[in-house]
Each structure stands twice: as C-alpha cells, then as structure tokens.
Design an enzyme around this catalytic site. Structure first.
Site, PDB file in Angstrom:
ATOM      1  N   GLY A  22       0.815  -1.161   0.020  1.00 35.10           N
ATOM      2  CA  GLY A  22       0.102   0.042   0.015  1.00 35.10           C
ATOM      3  C   GLY A  22       0.925   1.237  -0.004  1.00 35.10           C
ATOM      4  N   GLN A  24       2.773  10.086   2.040  1.00 32.85           N
ATOM      5  CA  GLN A  24       4.044   9.399   1.831  1.00 32.85           C
ATOM      6  C   GLN A  24       5.019   9.754   0.645  1.00 32.85           C
ATOM      7  OE1 GLN A  24       2.336   5.422   2.441  1.00 32.85           O
ATOM      8  NE2 GLN A  24       3.993   5.205   3.864  1.00 32.85           N
ATOM      9  N   CYS A  45       5.932  -0.373   7.578  1.00 34.04           N
ATOM     10  CA  CYS A  45       5.447   0.948   7.227  1.00 34.04           C
ATOM     11  C   CYS A  45       6.670   1.641   6.249  1.00 34.04           C
ATOM     12  CB  CYS A  45       5.134   2.021   8.117  1.00 34.04           C
ATOM     13  SG  CYS A  45       4.582   3.690   7.380  1.00 34.04           S
ATOM     14  N   LEU A  46       6.546   1.972   5.023  1.00 39.92           N
ATOM     15  CA  LEU A  46       7.225   2.349   4.056  1.00 39.92           C
ATOM     16  C   LEU A  46       8.014   3.808   4.580  1.00 39.92           C
ATOM     17  CD1 LEU A  46       5.834   1.325   0.542  1.00 39.92           C
ATOM     18  CD2 LEU A  46       7.680   0.095   2.090  1.00 39.92           C
ATOM     19  N   HIS A  93      -4.722   1.080   7.518  1.00 39.34           N
ATOM     20  CA  HIS A  93      -3.257   1.455   7.526  1.00 39.34           C
ATOM     21  C   HIS A  93      -3.103   2.786   6.602  1.00 39.34           C
ATOM     22  CE1 HIS A  93       1.277   0.816   8.040  1.00 39.34           C
ATOM     23  NE2 HIS A  93       1.095   1.972   7.042  1.00 39.34           N
ATOM     24  N   GLU A  94      -3.770   2.847   5.468  1.00 42.53           N
ATOM     25  CA  GLU A  94      -3.433   3.673   4.338  1.00 42.53           C
ATOM     26  C   GLU A  94      -4.251   4.903   4.724  1.00 42.53           C
ATOM     27  OE1 GLU A  94      -0.807   3.585   2.845  1.00 42.53           O
ATOM     28  OE2 GLU A  94      -0.508   1.386   3.244  1.00 42.53           O
ATOM     29  N   HIS A 113      -2.699   7.189   7.024  1.00 43.23           N
ATOM     30  CA  HIS A 113      -1.751   7.971   6.581  1.00 43.23           C
ATOM     31  C   HIS A 113      -2.596   9.190   6.166  1.00 43.23           C
ATOM     32  CE1 HIS A 113       2.196   6.136   6.362  1.00 43.23           C
ATOM     33  NE2 HIS A 113       1.581   4.945   5.994  1.00 43.23           N
TER      34      HIS A 113
HETATM   35  O1  K1U Z   1       1.760   2.405   3.747  1.00 44.59           O
HETATM   36  C1  K1U Z   1       2.889   1.918   3.894  1.00 44.59           C
HETATM   37  O2  K1U Z   1       3.736   2.357   4.518  1.00 44.59           O
HETATM   38  C2  K1U Z   1       3.135   0.487   3.147  1.00 44.59           C
HETATM   39  C3  K1U Z   1       2.756  -0.604   4.109  1.00 44.59           C
HETATM   40  C4  K1U Z   1       1.543  -1.106   4.068  1.00 44.59           C
HETATM   41  C5  K1U Z   1       0.994  -2.066   5.298  1.00 44.59           C
HETATM   42  C6  K1U Z   1       2.012  -3.069   5.530  1.00 44.59           C
HETATM   43  C7  K1U Z   1       1.525  -4.002   6.668  1.00 44.59           C
HETATM   44  C8  K1U Z   1       0.236  -3.814   7.140  1.00 44.59           C
HETATM   45  C9  K1U Z   1      -0.417  -2.770   6.704  1.00 44.59           C
HETATM   46  C10 K1U Z   1      -0.297  -1.871   5.538  1.00 44.59           C
HETATM   47  C11 K1U Z   1       4.055  -1.668   3.429  1.00 44.59           C
HETATM   48  O3  K1U Z   1       3.545  -2.311   2.400  1.00 44.59           O
HETATM   49  S1  K1U Z   1       5.276  -2.350   4.441  1.00 44.59           S
HETATM   50  C12 K1U Z   1       5.867  -3.701   3.251  1.00 44.59           C
HETATM   51  C13 K1U Z   1       5.000  -4.881   3.377  1.00 44.59           C
HETATM   52  O4  K1U Z   1       4.135  -5.131   4.064  1.00 44.59           O
HETATM   53  C14 K1U Z   1       5.222  -5.769   2.403  1.00 44.59           C
HETATM   54  C15 K1U Z   1       6.414  -5.694   1.655  1.00 44.59           C
HETATM   55  C16 K1U Z   1       6.768  -6.755   0.660  1.00 44.59           C
HETATM   56  C17 K1U Z   1       5.912  -7.889   0.515  1.00 44.59           C
HETATM   57  C18 K1U Z   1       4.901  -8.134   1.399  1.00 44.59           C
HETATM   58  C19 K1U Z   1       4.584  -7.072   2.448  1.00 44.59           C
HETATM   59 ZN    ZN Z   2       2.592   3.176   6.551  1.00 42.16          ZN
END
Ligand code: K1U
Ligand code: ZN
Length: 151
Positions: A26, A31, A73-74, A115-116, A119
C-alpha cells in the site's frame, strides 16, 4: 478532490509503481509528499496483481471483531509491530473512473486500507503501540535521520 483529473490518474499510476518497487502492499499520497486523499493498494501476494486506487476513501462501518497483524510501514523502515484493528471494514471511495465505489474489506486488505487511511489523517501504526515500544521505534528513527543527515 471533487473530480478525477488526468493529474490524479498519473499520480495514482506513479504511486503504484513506487509501491511495487519498494516493495509494499500500500501507499498513501502524503508518503510521497502530496497532500491529497489518495491511496493505492495491492494485497495479492501470489497470482495476478490487483492494483487499486482509492480517492477520498472513508470507512463507513468497522467490525467489532479485531485481527492482529505484524505491520510495517514504508515511512518507518525496517520496523514491525503487531497492531490490532477491526477485522472487516466497509469503505466508500471515488474510483479513477469517477464513480462512487463501496466494498467490504477483510483479511490483509482490511488491515492495509485502515493503515493507508490513517496516513491521510496523519496517523502511523506506532500510534497504536504502548509508550515503550513506540518510544523505542521513534528513537531508532531519530538516530537513522541523524545518520542520513551526516552521510
Ligand atoms: O503504507 C505503507 O507504509 C506501506 C505498508 C502497508 C502495510 C503493511 C502491513 C500492514 C498494513 C499496511 C507496506 O507495504 S510495508 C511492506 C510490506 O508490508 C510488504 C512488503 C513486501 C511484501 C509484502 C509486504
Ligand atoms: Zn505506512
């Protein structure tokens, strides 16, 4: 955002590219430094991708039962923590075709859409943690910021 412009469609496409490159499941416009209520997601781990772009998303209903997921979270690199959220949510948004959409999300999709949307409201997953865990992650992020400023 009242209407979908070519700029919004381009921003959504750019955000999806950034999300897949990261990689992530996401991404929200704030972000990437854009103060618009736009999120993108794709929670399909195996199989055909299912990219989604949601403009002005709003949660209409949340289930009472909760589910726990180890969130990342990125915007907070390499930090993960278990967060409990409603297991299912009903969401309404404006699609890139200009029509109002509604869907009930469950599983990882439900976790991700919440989560999004957080943000968009300036909230991070660490805001759900206890003070000790939250402070530990905040301190690590402050250290990383100082190191990056020196590099
Ligand atoms: O919004 C963000 O910071 C992105 C985040 C979203 C998210 C992750 C976990 C739970 C809820 C929302 C990410 O994508 S972090 C990376 C991640 O979860 C992932 C990366 C590669 C493969 C699978 C998952
Ligand atoms: Zn996030």
């Amino acid at each position: 955002m009242r209407e979908i412009t070519p700029e919004i469609r381009q921003l959504a496409a750019d955000m999806l590219e950034t999300m897949y490159d990261a990689p992530g499941i996401g991404l929200a416009a704030p972000q990437v430094g854009v103060t618009k209520r736009l999120i993108v997601m794709d929670c399909i781990k195996e199989g055909d991708p299912e990219p989604m772009a949601l403009v002005n998303p709003e949660i209409l209903w949340s289930s009472e039962d909760v589910s726990a997921y180890e969130e990342g979270c990125l915007s907070i690199p390499d930090q993960y923590a278990e967060v409990k959220r409603p297991a299912e949510v009903q969401v309404r948004w404006l699609g890139l075709d200009g029509t109002v959409q509604e869907r009930q999300f469950a599983g990882l999709w439900a976790t991700c859409v919440q989560h999004e949307i957080d943000h968009l409201d300036g909230k991070l997953f660490i805001d759900y943690l206890g003070p000790l865990k939250r402070q530990m992650i905040t301190r690590k992020m402050e250290k990383l910021k100082r190191e990056r400023a020196r590099a």
